[in-house]
Design a protein around this motif. Structure first.
Motif, mmCIF file in Angstrom:
data_model
loop_
_atom_site.group_PDB
_atom_site.id
_atom_site.type_symbol
_atom_site.label_atom_id
_atom_site.label_comp_id
_atom_site.label_asym_id
_atom_site.label_seq_id
_atom_site.Cartn_x
_atom_site.Cartn_y
_atom_site.Cartn_z
ATOM 1 N N GLN A 129 46.325 73.983 51.065
ATOM 2 C CA GLN A 129 47.095 73.572 49.894
ATOM 3 C C GLN A 129 46.175 73.106 48.767
ATOM 4 O OE1 GLN A 129 49.818 70.560 51.246
ATOM 5 N NE2 GLN A 129 51.108 72.025 52.344
ATOM 6 N N LYS A 130 45.121 72.379 49.117
ATOM 7 C CA LYS A 130 44.189 71.892 48.105
ATOM 8 C C LYS A 130 43.419 73.053 47.465
ATOM 9 C CE LYS A 130 44.780 67.407 48.552
ATOM 10 N NZ LYS A 130 44.885 66.396 47.535
ATOM 11 N N VAL A 138 42.682 76.637 42.688
ATOM 12 C CA VAL A 138 42.788 77.943 42.023
ATOM 13 C C VAL A 138 43.825 77.878 40.901
ATOM 14 C CG1 VAL A 138 43.457 80.352 42.353
ATOM 15 C CG2 VAL A 138 41.963 79.242 44.014
ATOM 16 N N VAL A 139 44.958 77.255 41.159
ATOM 17 C CA VAL A 139 45.989 77.108 40.126
ATOM 18 C C VAL A 139 45.462 76.266 38.962
ATOM 19 C CG1 VAL A 139 48.256 76.090 39.651
ATOM 20 C CG2 VAL A 139 47.922 77.495 41.685
ATOM 21 N N TRP A 192 41.564 64.535 42.961
ATOM 22 C CA TRP A 192 42.681 64.643 43.900
ATOM 23 C C TRP A 192 42.689 66.008 44.599
ATOM 24 C CZ3 TRP A 192 47.231 67.662 43.786
ATOM 25 C CH2 TRP A 192 48.168 67.315 44.754
ATOM 26 N N LEU A 193 42.305 67.070 43.889
ATOM 27 C CA LEU A 193 42.331 68.405 44.476
ATOM 28 C C LEU A 193 41.205 68.639 45.488
ATOM 29 C CD1 LEU A 193 43.217 70.592 41.374
ATOM 30 C CD2 LEU A 193 44.624 70.213 43.404
ATOM 31 N N VAL A 194 40.159 67.838 45.424
ATOM 32 C CA VAL A 194 39.034 68.042 46.336
ATOM 33 C C VAL A 194 39.126 67.152 47.559
ATOM 34 C CG1 VAL A 194 36.527 67.828 46.518
ATOM 35 C CG2 VAL A 194 37.531 68.902 44.527
ATOM 36 N N LYS A 195 39.658 65.950 47.444
ATOM 37 C CA LYS A 195 39.738 65.041 48.587
ATOM 38 C C LYS A 195 40.850 65.495 49.530
ATOM 39 C CE LYS A 195 37.876 61.136 46.183
ATOM 40 N NZ LYS A 195 38.080 59.803 45.680
ATOM 41 N N TYR A 196 40.525 65.549 50.808
ATOM 42 C CA TYR A 196 41.479 66.033 51.801
ATOM 43 C C TYR A 196 42.204 64.921 52.549
ATOM 44 C CZ TYR A 196 39.234 70.469 51.049
ATOM 45 O OH TYR A 196 38.742 71.593 50.462
ATOM 46 N N ARG A 197 41.610 63.762 52.610
ATOM 47 C CA ARG A 197 42.246 62.649 53.322
ATOM 48 C C ARG A 197 41.852 61.354 52.651
ATOM 49 N NH1 ARG A 197 37.940 64.430 56.458
ATOM 50 N NH2 ARG A 197 39.175 65.887 57.612
#
Length: 180
Positions: A6-7, A12-13, A171-176
């Motif tokens: 999802q991230k 990409v979006v 926010w888009l790079v951090k996964y947890r």
């Protein structure tokens, strides 16, 4: 769908939205400003990619983003595959290589990295266009009428959009969540 997937889709979006806003700014707003001899090239996509590169640790992902979005940019704006396809991955890998010199990302540091990436991109495009004989302007005219106004416009846009774009790319790079 896993959160990592999802991230990546979100990244990409994010870059595609910046690409769309590049075109929107260029053809609607800047079209009236580029009537004189000055040419301003908005580079929101490069800004988004530099901000993501400052936060992504995987060089392979950065290289893939550079190649894919370079191809998209070339096919949409130039019609000649190669200018952005070659330069964008090289610049992003260069940013990735030197981002570890500083411990914390600050506005000034990210502005200087973006400024250098933008200068390298526009200068590389000019040199490749001279090599392929796509332009006849000399280097002094390029600096005065293209590079200077482009750098000024994009630095102002960087200051205006830095906080929302930096927070979104964080926010888009951090996964947890990080532990406190």
């Amino acid at each position: 769908m896993p959160i990592k997937t999802q991230k990546i889709i979100g990244q990409v979006v994010f870059v595609m939205l910046a690409f769309y806003l590049d075109g929107l700014m260029k053809w609607s707003f800047l079209n009236n400003m580029n009537k004189s001899s000055f040419t301003i090239v908005p580079q929101l996509m490069l800004m988004a990619l530099v901000l993501l590169t400052m936060r992504i640790d995987n060089r392979r992902t950065i290289l893939i983003y550079g190649i894919v979005f370079g191809l998209i940019y070339d096919s949409y704006y130039f019609g000649i595959i190669g200018l952005y396809t070659i330069l964008l991955p090289l610049i992003l890998v260069g940013v990735d290589h030197y981002k570890f010199l500083f411990i914390k990302n600050t506005v000034g540091y990210e502005l200087s990295i973006y400024f250098l990436a933008l200068t390298a991109m526009q200068s590389g495009i000019y040199l490749l266009e001279r090599l392929f004989r796509l332009t006849t302007s000399n280097f002094g005219d390029f600096i005065t009428y293209v590079l200077g106004p482009t750098l000024l416009w994009n630095v102002v846009v960087f200051f205006i959009l830095y906080v929302p774009l930096a927070n979104l790319s964080d926010w888009l790079v951090k996964y947890r969540r990080e532990s406190k």
